[in-house]
Each structure stands twice: as C-alpha cells, then as structure tokens.
Write an enzyme that holds these catalytic residues in place. Sequence first.
Site, PDB file in Angstrom:
ATOM      1  N   ASP A 128      42.814  28.147  52.858  1.00  8.50           N
ATOM      2  CA  ASP A 128      44.200  28.204  52.825  1.00  8.50           C
ATOM      3  C   ASP A 128      44.777  28.800  54.007  1.00  8.50           C
ATOM      4  O   ASP A 128      44.421  29.800  54.380  1.00  8.50           O
ATOM      5  CB  ASP A 128      44.449  29.028  51.707  1.00  8.50           C
ATOM      6  CG  ASP A 128      43.886  28.542  50.538  1.00  8.50           C
ATOM      7  OD1 ASP A 128      42.968  27.732  50.260  1.00  8.50           O
ATOM      8  OD2 ASP A 128      44.007  29.273  49.133  1.00  8.50           O
ATOM      9  N   SER A 160      44.355  34.779  49.138  1.00 12.49           N
ATOM     10  CA  SER A 160      45.424  34.116  49.875  1.00 12.49           C
ATOM     11  C   SER A 160      46.619  34.938  49.610  1.00 12.49           C
ATOM     12  O   SER A 160      46.804  35.765  48.512  1.00 12.49           O
ATOM     13  CB  SER A 160      45.810  32.696  49.387  1.00 12.49           C
ATOM     14  OG  SER A 160      44.911  31.767  50.022  1.00 12.49           O
ATOM     15  N   ARG A 202      46.759  35.262  41.093  1.00 12.99           N
ATOM     16  CA  ARG A 202      46.635  35.256  42.509  1.00 12.99           C
ATOM     17  C   ARG A 202      47.503  34.608  43.431  1.00 12.99           C
ATOM     18  O   ARG A 202      48.523  33.758  42.841  1.00 12.99           O
ATOM     19  CB  ARG A 202      45.142  35.113  42.899  1.00 12.99           C
ATOM     20  CG  ARG A 202      44.677  33.569  42.748  1.00 12.99           C
ATOM     21  CD  ARG A 202      43.208  33.228  43.093  1.00 12.99           C
ATOM     22  NE  ARG A 202      42.737  31.974  42.574  1.00 12.99           N
ATOM     23  CZ  ARG A 202      42.009  31.773  41.704  1.00 12.99           C
ATOM     24  NH1 ARG A 202      41.962  32.793  40.988  1.00 12.99           N
ATOM     25  NH2 ARG A 202      41.782  30.492  41.334  1.00 12.99           N
TER      26      ARG A 202
HETATM   27  C1  FRU Z   1      42.794  28.125  47.049  1.00 14.02           C
HETATM   28  C2  FRU Z   1      42.299  29.474  46.553  1.00 14.02           C
HETATM   29  C3  FRU Z   1      43.163  30.355  46.259  1.00 14.02           C
HETATM   30  C4  FRU Z   1      42.572  31.969  46.626  1.00 14.02           C
HETATM   31  C5  FRU Z   1      41.690  31.533  47.881  1.00 14.02           C
HETATM   32  C6  FRU Z   1      40.375  32.025  48.021  1.00 14.02           C
HETATM   33  O1  FRU Z   1      42.064  27.220  47.786  1.00 14.02           O
HETATM   34  O2  FRU Z   1      41.158  29.312  45.443  1.00 14.02           O
HETATM   35  O3  FRU Z   1      43.733  30.453  44.830  1.00 14.02           O
HETATM   36  O4  FRU Z   1      43.216  32.998  46.828  1.00 14.02           O
HETATM   37  O5  FRU Z   1      41.379  29.867  47.824  1.00 14.02           O
HETATM   38  O6  FRU Z   1      39.800  31.604  49.127  1.00 14.02           O
END
Ligand code: FRU
Length: 473
Positions: free
Chosen positions: A40, A101, A167
């Site tokens: 991300d 993220s 999250r």
């Molecule tokens: C989305 C995700 C988010 C998380 C991150 C971890 O791709 O799963 O929800 O914060 O990637 O790398």
Amino acid sequence: MNVLRHDLQRLAALAEQSAPPAGPWRPGFHLAPPVGFLNDPNGLCYFRGEYHVFYQYAPSAPEGRGVRFWGHYKSRDLLTWEQCPVMLCPDEPFDLHGAYSGSALCGEDGLYLYYTGNVKYEEGDYVHTGRESNTVLAYSPDGARLAWKRLLMRNKDYPAGLTLHVRDPKVWEQDGRYYMVQGARTQEDRGEVLVFESTDKFHWTHINTLRTEEPFGYMWECPDLFALDGQRVLIACPQGVERRGPGFENQYACGYFPVSGDFRGSCTLGEFVPLDYGFDFYAPQTFTGGKRRLLIGWLGMPDADYTNPTAAQGWQHCLTVPRELRWEDGRLWMRPARELEALRGEAQETSFSGRCEMELPLMSELLISCEGNLKLNLSGAELRAEGETLTLTLREGGHGRTSRTAPAGNLRSLRILADTSALEIFVNDGEAVLSTRWYPEGPGRTLALKGEGRIAAYELRPYRVTQTASATR
Ligand code: FRU
C-alpha cells in the site's frame, strides 16, 4: 536513541545497497521498492513544497512475508524522485510485527504520521485472539527525520463488538477539528468504517460507524473519506465480497461509496462502485496537492493467484502513477496527473481503418480515439471493445492473469500508459480504468490495432530517481 530503530534502519539501507541490477521489467515511471516487497501507498501528502510518498515495505522479503516498514520517496514535481531512507521501522513493543498502513497530517510544525502498529503473538486465530492492532502516531519535524512515536489507541479503546482487525487510519483536518477513519471487521464478520474525532491530534473519540444496510464483505481495509467537487466519497477495500461481474473479479474489491448526509451523524452510503477493473489495483489513498485531489494506488492485489516474476530478481510490485480525481455526472473520474505529459518524447501519429501495426519502445503512452468496436494487442495484452463491454485478456506475459471486463458504455477514447511491466488503461477520459502488471519479453513492444480511429503513440522518458546522499542517512 532507540537502538533497535538504528539497527533496522541500517539493515534496510544495507539491503538497498545490495539491490540487484535493474532487469528488463524494472518500471521507468512507476515507483517500485529499491529491493524487497512493496504494497500500500501510505502517508501521501504535499508538505513544504514536496510530495511525499511512503509505502508498505518489506526490504528483505521480495516474496512479501517480512515485517512492514514505511519506505519513502519524495519529489517536487512528480517526475524527479528522491529515494529516502526508511521512515518507519517496526521497533517498539506496540508495532513490533509491522508498521502497517496509515496516513499523514501536515502540521505547521511538521508531519504527523498515523498508522497501525501490528503485533502478533505466538498463538491465536489472529482474528479474535493472538494479535494487537494499535493506533500509533509518529512525528517528524521535517519530513525526513523521525522524532518520536506514541501509542494512541489499543484494541480495548475501539468500540465494542469488533474483532481484533481494526486498521489503516486516514486522518484529515476539517472545521478546526481532526477526523480519522479506520477499517474494521465486526464479531459478525461484517466490514465497516469507524469514524473518530479529536481536538488535539492525540486524544480520539469514536463518534460514528459507517456501514451498508446489508452486509458487504467481512472486512473493509484502507478507508479514505473526502469531499470532492461538492460530493462526499468513501473509498474502501472490502474483503469477502462475491467475486462476480465487472469490477468484482479480483480476490478483493476496491471502490467507493457516495456518502449522503453528515459522516459525523446520520448518513447513508450509496451503491458501491469499483475504482479500477484491472487485475492489479488495491489500497488507494488520496491527498490534496495544490487545488486538486490526487490518488495513488498499489498496482497489486493481495492473495492473488497470479504472480510477478520479478520476485525471483529480488523485488516485487509498484505503485500506480498519481491520478487526478474529479466528481462529475454522479461519479468519480480518474486521469493521470498532468505533470506526466512532460515525460512525452517522439510521437508516431496515424489514422487507421481496419488493421494497423506499430513498433513501440519499452515505455510509451497511447492516445487513441475511435468509433465503434476496437481490438488492440500490445505485446500480448489484448483489449477488445465490443458493444458495452471492454475485455482485457493477457494472452502472453500474464503469469496467471487471464481476463477482466469493464463497462465501456460507448467507447470513444483510450489513453494507455505502458511501462516496462505495468499498464494503466484510461477509458473515455477516465470514466473507467484498468490497471495491470504484465511481463512481455524482448527489447521493444509491438502494437496491433483493428477498428476505425486515430492514434498518437508517444515514447515516454523514465522518472529520474536519485538517492538521499549517504552522509545524511
Ligand atoms: C492492505 C493491507 C492493510 C494493512 C497492510 C499491511 O493491503 O492489508 O490493511 O495495513 O496491507 O501491509
């Protein structure tokens, strides 16, 4: 001094120094990790005259199983990029298994980075037990150096009825207050978005929850809530939505809900619209730079059954180009940031009626206007517009990618950004977009067209990427 942070920063820098040679699929104008794995985009912002692009980064694990750092690029013009040292390392008890993220808030006195501190225990089902999703604030006075991190909320501070999956805080300032949205999974396995409010950036109160009337997937990742041309929009990545029909063919969905009413009180989410119809698009984040709202997404898809051959070369994935957003005719439109036009070099231009073939360089931009049905094959990536449907089929170089469909209404134009291993296809000036990775062989690309229309094919120059001088590392 956090000794672990110091060591992790050095280890990331060492991994970057031993980066493998570029290879034929290293993108020219898409940001990719120096080494390892990228997912991300995070903390996107325009701060003191510079665009900052942070991203989920596992420097020593190209296959994607390493703990996450925040990698960092910055630029003044979206064309020349500086690869900076990692910004966030997983170096505190509250983020030990990944600085997940999050987003950036630009303050007068510096950059405030909100993110999820991921902690995993030895045992648990990792949904109801065995993990922590902590909301963390990291502060940088200058967008380069990290001054401190502070734990803001733990799972017990979130509303009742949720699993441990909460999250991806996205934070913004509005009406003299601060707002935050976070993605969540309930005990009943429903995805939803939590809205928090704060007056001081540190203390947050849950004030609302945004959800659909009927359940729509079990978890919503990476929410983003913003107003655009008078319309409020909620972007989210729902997991567990039925995989059927255009825009719902990937492992996880990614799109937006038009929001009516006040997100702080009573409001409803309209019908969910996919943001991109290609194989590889997820976890987009928007931010304002100047007067416009830009979006950057991950040119990838978690848990997909297709692959990227560059993992064997020590790196994997890249981000989309920055896209400008607008709201018009009751929907979101995306087009490449105008700055990218400066990458254009020599053009080949011609009208075509029936078949037309061209040799193209490794990186190009195609502007096609057409009438009626159209068939295009760019080194194994076939696009077929028939009636109301546009079909993208990867005949070669797809590494498991088969075909995807998009609504094309009445196809009038295509704008295709073709990098060495990435395609972003803008239909009818951004009415629909298809993004995909693809891995053609050979020193150039070939284009075959069939239909009626006109094409301008520009050679594209790569971004210029420099590295922060080691003395300042
Ligand atoms: C989305 C995700 C988010 C998380 C991150 C971890 O791709 O799963 O929800 O914060 O990637 O790398």
